[in-house]
Design a protein around this motif. Structure first.
Motif, PDB file in Angstrom:
ATOM      1  N   ASP B  97       0.838  -1.217   0.000  1.00 23.98           N
ATOM      2  CA  ASP B  97       0.000   0.000   0.000  1.00 23.98           C
ATOM      3  C   ASP B  97       0.865   1.257   0.000  1.00 23.98           C
ATOM      4  O   ASP B  97       0.535   2.255  -0.641  1.00 23.98           O
ATOM      5  CB  ASP B  97      -0.913   0.026   1.235  1.00 23.98           C
ATOM      6  N   LYS B 100       2.893   1.424  -3.522  1.00 23.36           N
ATOM      7  CA  LYS B 100       2.122   1.802  -4.711  1.00 23.36           C
ATOM      8  C   LYS B 100       1.850   3.316  -4.760  1.00 23.36           C
ATOM      9  O   LYS B 100       1.742   3.888  -5.835  1.00 23.36           O
ATOM     10  CB  LYS B 100       0.842   0.972  -4.845  1.00 23.36           C
ATOM     11  N   TRP B 106       1.983   2.854 -11.208  1.00 25.11           N
ATOM     12  CA  TRP B 106       1.574   1.586 -10.598  1.00 25.11           C
ATOM     13  C   TRP B 106       0.440   0.969 -11.403  1.00 25.11           C
ATOM     14  O   TRP B 106      -0.548   1.632 -11.727  1.00 25.11           O
ATOM     15  CB  TRP B 106       1.128   1.814  -9.151  1.00 25.11           C
ATOM     16  N   ASP B 107       0.571  -0.299 -11.742  1.00 21.48           N
ATOM     17  CA  ASP B 107      -0.402  -0.986 -12.580  1.00 21.48           C
ATOM     18  C   ASP B 107      -1.083  -2.068 -11.726  1.00 21.48           C
ATOM     19  O   ASP B 107      -0.534  -3.142 -11.514  1.00 21.48           O
ATOM     20  CB  ASP B 107       0.360  -1.603 -13.770  1.00 21.48           C
ATOM     21  N   GLU B 108      -2.298  -1.744 -11.272  1.00 25.84           N
ATOM     22  CA  GLU B 108      -2.997  -2.647 -10.353  1.00 25.84           C
ATOM     23  C   GLU B 108      -3.301  -3.986 -11.029  1.00 25.84           C
ATOM     24  O   GLU B 108      -3.236  -5.042 -10.385  1.00 25.84           O
ATOM     25  CB  GLU B 108      -4.289  -1.966  -9.864  1.00 25.84           C
ATOM     26  N   TYR B 111      -0.235  -5.961 -11.014  1.00 23.62           N
ATOM     27  CA  TYR B 111      -0.007  -6.384  -9.626  1.00 23.62           C
ATOM     28  C   TYR B 111      -0.842  -7.631  -9.311  1.00 23.62           C
ATOM     29  O   TYR B 111      -0.340  -8.625  -8.780  1.00 23.62           O
ATOM     30  CB  TYR B 111      -0.353  -5.224  -8.682  1.00 23.62           C
ATOM     31  N   ARG B 112      -2.132  -7.574  -9.658  1.00 15.43           N
ATOM     32  CA  ARG B 112      -3.024  -8.713  -9.386  1.00 15.43           C
ATOM     33  C   ARG B 112      -2.564  -9.954 -10.154  1.00 15.43           C
ATOM     34  O   ARG B 112      -2.607 -11.070  -9.645  1.00 15.43           O
ATOM     35  CB  ARG B 112      -4.469  -8.365  -9.782  1.00 15.43           C
ATOM     36  N   SER B 144       5.204  -4.470 -10.893  1.00 16.48           N
ATOM     37  CA  SER B 144       3.862  -3.883 -10.851  1.00 16.48           C
ATOM     38  C   SER B 144       3.818  -2.397 -11.170  1.00 16.48           C
ATOM     39  O   SER B 144       2.767  -1.779 -11.042  1.00 16.48           O
ATOM     40  CB  SER B 144       3.228  -4.115  -9.475  1.00 16.48           C
TER      41      SER B 144
END
Lengths: 217, 240
Positions: B97, B100, B106-108, B111-112, B144
């Motif tokens: 958290d 990011k 930041w590429d969520e 990341y996922r 990420s």
């Protein structure tokens, strides 16, 4: 800067740093060297630095895409926030002690320094010593915290002893004034303590930023 | 095209010297940085991340000097410094958290994707992770934020053979997306499997920095594997 400050509170800080703010309430204690409260607050802050070292916080921060000086500033702001919270408690205790409890025998017969504006000003000085000696010393290496803390303890107790003893010197009895006696002079000593705190902390922070830029981690 | 250029890096420690270290990293290629323990790999990588300050020399990313554009450059690089423990008692979610927030890029979704691929649980603390999972956690962060360059210090150390293989495959996938992957290792089979270029360091000096085929042609004897070549060179048996 906000991100780094959030990191300080969320990841680096030890819970003791927050709990030890309550030592500001030692300004209520009669027959006790009240400035020790300020020292205990810094002991709580020290725990956060110990925590930070154990968790590789400095390396983690230095690798983030933030200016290195902001890593240092984040630490200073965190420390100042804790110190100023405890100053608020000390100020509250001082006001109650000097007004509502002004006639309480435990306070009127207090052999040690009264919790007055001078004491509060000296609490600022103790914090200034911490910020300069401990924080400044820590950022010489960004991991050695024992030596600067020991030096700080020595200097802090010299400052506390001088503050405790000062009112026994001839012509300085007003430093231990009670209630609203010598209020103007008392407030001046408080402002002088605040000025020392601001000046020394800013200078120490600037020097620490310069040092941190050059450290190999 | 070289997106990272290391030029004449020098750093002196009481017992060790990094001497005139120079090499380049190209976009869309995998560069293996090889050398035995204590050869200067970590000092070089730390210099590339501005954690160690060289006595002289320049580190240039995307045409900009690291010493002058550190913050901007760090937004475009990903790193993993071995298996260092960050906040071992904090949940990964809490650490990530904070991370990011520091990256505009930041590429969520990425990341996922990597969170699932690496089978990492955000609610675990670093203390609950194996060494291999810690490496993966560092890689997760590095991957990420759409980094254009990945700098990884011994990312395969501590990984089981299956995870190592998965990781090397991942490097190849990233390479196809145009990412430059630079990783240090002392496991020569990793280099053999996936590196396009080799940077070989020994006793603080770059012995060779060349494409793998050129390196083999220059240093390997006939029928000799890359591992045998390095062992022979490290023993000081030369190229004759």
């Amino acid at each position: 800067m906000t991100k780094l400050l959030r990191k300080e509170f969320k990841l680096s800080a030890s819970i003791l740093s927050f709990l030890f703010i309550l030592f500001g309430l030692m300004f209520f204690l009669p027959g006790y060297p009240v400035l020790c409260g300020a020292f205990f607050v810094t002991l709580g802050i020290f725990q956060s630095f110990q925590n930070a070292r154990e968790t590789n916080d400095i390396l983690f921060s230095a690798l983030l895409p933030v200016a290195k000086r902001d890593v240092v500033k984040g630490k200073y702001i965190f420390v100042c926030a804790i110190e100023l919270c405890s100053i608020l408690l000390m100020a509250g205790a001082m006001i109650v002690r000097m007004t509502a409890l002004a006639q309480a025998p435990v306070y009127t017969q207090n052999a040690l320094m009264n919790a007055n504006c001078f004491a509060l000003g000296m609490a600022f000085v103790v914090f200034a010593v911490f910020n300069s000696v401990f924080l400044g010393g820590f950022f010489k290496t960004a991991y050695k915290h024992g030596k600067p803390f020991v030096i700080y303890i020595v200097v802090a107790f010299i400052v506390i002893s001088i503050a405790e003893a000062a009112h026994y010197f001839p012509t300085l009895g007003w430093l231990n004034a009670f209630g609203t006696d010598y209020l103007a002079r008392q407030i001046l000593t408080l402002l002088a303590g605040l000025a020392v705190y601001v000046l020394i902390t800013l200078l120490s922070c600037r020097k620490a930023c310069e040092r941190f830029e050059k450290i190999d981690l | 095209m070289a997106i990272v250029s290391i030029q004449k890096l020098n750093k002196t420690y009481p017992a060790f010297k990094l001497r005139d270290v120079s090499f380049e990293i190209e976009a869309g290629r995998i560069t293996g940085f090889i050398g035995r323990n204590g050869a200067g790999k970590t000092t070089t990588i730390k210099s590339m991340l501005n954690l160690v300050h060289p006595d002289s020399g320049d580190i240039v990313y995307f045409g900009k000097k690291l010493s002058e554009h550190e913050t901007e450059i760090k937004k475009h690089i990903g790193y993993s410094t071995g298996t260092v423990n960050w906040y071992p008692r904090k949940k990964l979610r809490d650490i990530i958290d904070i991370v990011k927030e520091c990256y505009d890029t930041w590429d969520e979704a990425a990341y996922r994707k990597y969170l699932g691929l690496f089978a990492l649980d955000e609610n675990k603390t670093a203390l609950e992770l194996s060494e291999g999972m810690k490496v993966k956690c560092n890689l997760l962060i590095a991957l990420s934020h759409n980094a254009e360059v990945l700098i990884l210090d011994e990312p395969t150390s501590g990984l089981d053979p299956f995870s190592r293989d998965e990781l090397l495959e991942l490097f190849k996938e990233l390479k196809r997306d145009g990412v430059a992957v630079f990783f240090s290792t002392h496991i020569i089979s990793d280099i053999e499997k996936c590196a396009d270029d080799i940077v070989y360091i020994s006793k603080g000096e770059i012995v060779a920095a060349a494409p793998k085929a050129e390196f083999s042609a220059r240093f390997s004897h006939e029928g000799e594997s890359l591992e045998e070549t390095f062992l022979r060179m490290e023993r000081g048996e030369g190229n004759d």
